[in-house]
Write an enzyme that holds these catalytic residues in place. Structure first.
Site, PDB file in Angstrom:
ATOM      1  N   ASP A  15       5.277 -12.146   1.033  1.00  0.00           N
ATOM      2  CA  ASP A  15       4.529 -10.978   1.480  1.00  0.00           C
ATOM      3  C   ASP A  15       5.428  -9.745   1.560  1.00  0.00           C
ATOM      4  OD1 ASP A  15       2.592  -9.367   3.213  1.00  0.00           O
ATOM      5  OD2 ASP A  15       1.568 -11.297   3.071  1.00  0.00           O
ATOM      6  N   SER A  65      -1.901  -6.551   2.783  1.00  0.00           N
ATOM      7  CA  SER A  65      -2.042  -8.005   2.798  1.00  0.00           C
ATOM      8  C   SER A  65      -3.494  -8.453   2.742  1.00  0.00           C
ATOM      9  CB  SER A  65      -1.361  -8.580   4.047  1.00  0.00           C
ATOM     10  OG  SER A  65       0.029  -8.348   4.002  1.00  0.00           O
ATOM     11  N   ARG A 261     -10.511  -2.680   8.784  1.00  0.00           N
ATOM     12  CA  ARG A 261      -9.809  -3.961   8.618  1.00  0.00           C
ATOM     13  C   ARG A 261      -9.948  -4.784   9.891  1.00  0.00           C
ATOM     14  NH1 ARG A 261      -3.689  -5.035   6.338  1.00  0.00           N
ATOM     15  NH2 ARG A 261      -3.139  -6.706   7.780  1.00  0.00           N
ATOM     16  N   ALA A 262     -10.172  -6.080   9.725  1.00  0.00           N
ATOM     17  CA  ALA A 262     -10.598  -6.919  10.841  1.00  0.00           C
ATOM     18  C   ALA A 262      -9.473  -7.402  11.741  1.00  0.00           C
ATOM     19  CB  ALA A 262     -11.366  -8.135  10.297  1.00  0.00           C
ATOM     20  N   ARG A 264      -6.593  -6.632  13.116  1.00  0.00           N
ATOM     21  CA  ARG A 264      -6.057  -5.922  14.278  1.00  0.00           C
ATOM     22  C   ARG A 264      -7.143  -5.197  15.077  1.00  0.00           C
ATOM     23  NH1 ARG A 264      -0.627  -5.968  14.768  1.00  0.00           N
ATOM     24  NH2 ARG A 264       0.633  -6.495  12.933  1.00  0.00           N
ATOM     25  N   LYS A 335       0.545 -14.064   9.232  1.00  0.00           N
ATOM     26  CA  LYS A 335      -0.129 -14.063   7.926  1.00  0.00           C
ATOM     27  C   LYS A 335      -1.121 -15.215   7.778  1.00  0.00           C
ATOM     28  CE  LYS A 335       2.127 -10.442   6.585  1.00  0.00           C
ATOM     29  NZ  LYS A 335       1.448  -9.140   6.311  1.00  0.00           N
ATOM     30  N   HIS A 462       3.891   0.118   3.385  1.00  0.00           N
ATOM     31  CA  HIS A 462       3.814  -0.586   2.114  1.00  0.00           C
ATOM     32  C   HIS A 462       4.125   0.389   0.980  1.00  0.00           C
ATOM     33  CE1 HIS A 462       0.734  -3.553   4.071  1.00  0.00           C
ATOM     34  NE2 HIS A 462       1.970  -3.745   4.486  1.00  0.00           N
TER      35      HIS A 462
END
Length: 514
Positions: A15, A65, A261-262, A264, A335, A462
């Site tokens: 990752d 990710s 995004r789920a 967090r 992850k 990223h």
């Protein structure tokens, strides 16, 4: 010539392991990684697109990710929530969204406040500021009189001190729209935990519900004070804005969480909505007029969502399961959701014949630069034990270190992380080959190959760089790999396993006979 089907076939995801031709401030290049270098020298390899349109994101948008694992597991380019929501704003359908309109009407009827909380960022990983602006404009059209914004500062997917600029942009936009005020300024470290560190979430929750924290007259003053204390965006301690009258969450108020995004978004959502919450003792539990998630954070929540999940038939895991094969997903906590929930198209349920192994991530450190090896050695031990069992046809393994340590911006730690992963990959390759298997070694997006920006400051986000893919298969030494995208990995794995690719998978195998 018929090629023997080897088992297990292992997909090893490093990752945050990207390709960067510049070696300076590049942890991948700077690290001593003899096993990975030998693999690249000895086995077929290619480059994989892991950002922008290659993964269903806008042009130039860095990968992440969630998106990476979703594309890998789906075997096709998946139209991401960021793009989907932004397009609805462009087409004006956003402003007709049923669940958003409903919670705004409930607030109007209760004469309460509308709270908009989420990550104030244009990083596009968890949220986007344009979505927040659209919500404020929608609230104005709906007749909502008070809009309170709980701004979570980024600093991971954006530069560490970019938050002041984002707050200034937000204040200008609120002025233009004529509605809304910043209520709290909180680093994502506190508000967006995903590893059950409830002491962090409690501080964010109490700031939003009780106004606990230092008071400031403006958002600019709040963030300036944080910087003066050495706090970068991610770690800004909760503080509220508005002096004597903080804009707290009270009975009759409505809330919209604008993160898409789920992973967090779950803990803070559970804190506001769960009747049997046990993370910490809540001094105040507002009776909300409504709570809307921008997307589905967890199917078990049963909460309204503005953009329900899309379904993806014939995922890699499903195809392997239907073929009667056994598969394993293994990762440490950071992850684990990616090799399970996201890899399975946003579904929590494992397929028949799918086993899962979760190795806890270290909790004894606040940030992973303090323990760059994380839990990789334990993940490797568990992996080798499962390989030795001979049970599995497909194993999906994630090493979190290059990404999670890369996010700290500490170059020396990222180098140490890469060296740890190199040793672990070596052990995994040896075990899989000794068991008669083969491997695809790749990444979901880039990160630690760029540890400083153009000015030499720490780079914690990223990247949009391509990522490597290596085929380790003694029976395919004459094969070449073509360059491709993440969606091509699933068809490649199916070919290695001797399973036909389903029609729904639009990705193409990377294998090219010589």
């Amino acid at each position: 010539m018929t090629v023997e089907i080897r088992r297990p076939v292992a997909l090893v995801i490093l990752d945050g392991w990207g390709i960067n031709p510049v070696c300076e401030h590049n942890a991948v290049c700077q690290a001593d990684t003899p096993r990975l270098r030998a693999l690249l020298e000895s086995w077929p390899h290619a480059r994989i697109g892991a950002s922008g349109r290659d993964v269903g994101l806008p042009d130039g948008q860095m990968g992440n990710s969630e998106v990476g694992h979703l594309n890998i597991g789906a075997g096709r380019t998946v139209y991401q929530d960021l793009t989907r929501i932004s397009l609805s704003i462009e087409e004006d359908t956003f402003f007709e969204n049923t669940e958003l309109r409903k919670v705004m009407q409930q607030v109007v009827e209760s004469q309460g406040k509308l709270h908009l909380m989420g990550l104030l960022s244009d990083g596009g990983v968890h949220s986007h500021m344009e979505h927040l602006y659209a919500l404020v404009e929608m609230a104005r059209r709906a007749g909502v009189e008070q809009v309170c914004i709980h701004a979570f500062m980024d600093g991971r997917d954006t530069p560490p001190q970019s938050g002041a600029g984002y707050l200034a942009q937000l204040e200008d936009k609120l002025q233009d729209i004529g509605l809304g005020r910043v209520a709290t300024v909180i680093g994502r470290y506190w508000a967006m935990d995903r590893d059950n560190r409830w002491e962090r979430v409690e501080k964010a929750y109490r700031a939003m519900t009780e106004g606990v924290g230092t008071s400031f007259e403006s958002s600019a003053a709040a963030i300036a004070d944080a910087y003066a204390q050495g706090q970068t965006d991610e770690f800004v301690e909760p503080r509220f804005v508005g002096g004597e009258k903080p804009c707290t969450v009270d009975d009759g108020d409505g809330m919209i969480f604008f993160n898409f995004r789920a992973d967090r978004a779950r803990e803070i959502t559970r804190t506001f909505t769960s009747s049997d919450f046990s993370g910490f003792s809540r001094e105040k539990t507002p009776r909300l007029a409504g709570y809307v998630c921008l997307t589905e954070y967890d199917a078990s929540f049963g909460l309204p969502m503005a953009f329900p999940p899309e379904t993806y038939p014939e995922l890699l895991g499903e195809v392997v399961s239907r073929a009667g094969r056994k598969q394993l997903r293994i990762a440490e906590t950071e992850k684990y959701a990616h090799v399970t929930f996201f890899f399975n198209g946003g579904s929590e349920e494992p397929f028949d014949g799918e086993d899962r192994v979760l190795i806890p991530s270290p909790k004894e450190v606040a940030t992973y630069d303090l323990k760059p090896e994380m839990s990789a050695p334990a993940v490797t031990d568990a992996m080798l034990e499962r390989v030795a069992s001979g049970r599995y046809d497909l194993i999906v393994l994630n090493f979190a270190n290059p990404d999670m340590v890369g996010h700290t911006g500490v170059e020396s730690a990222a180098i140490a992380a890469m060296e740890t992963v190199d040793a672990c990959v070596g052990r995994v390759v040896d075990a899989v080959l000794n068991a008669g298997g083969s491997l695809l070694i790749t990444a979901d997006h880039g990160n630690c190959e760029q540890m400083a920006d153009a000015k030499g400051a720490p780079h914690t986000a990223h990247t949009s760089n391509p990522v490597p893919v290596i085929l380790v298969d003694p029976d395919r030494t004459g094969v070449k790999l073509r360059n491709g995208i993440l969606a091509d990995l699933a068809p490649t794995l199916l070919e290695l396993m001797g399973i036909d690719k389903p029609a729904a998978m639009t990705g193409r195998s990377l294998l090219e006979p010589s």
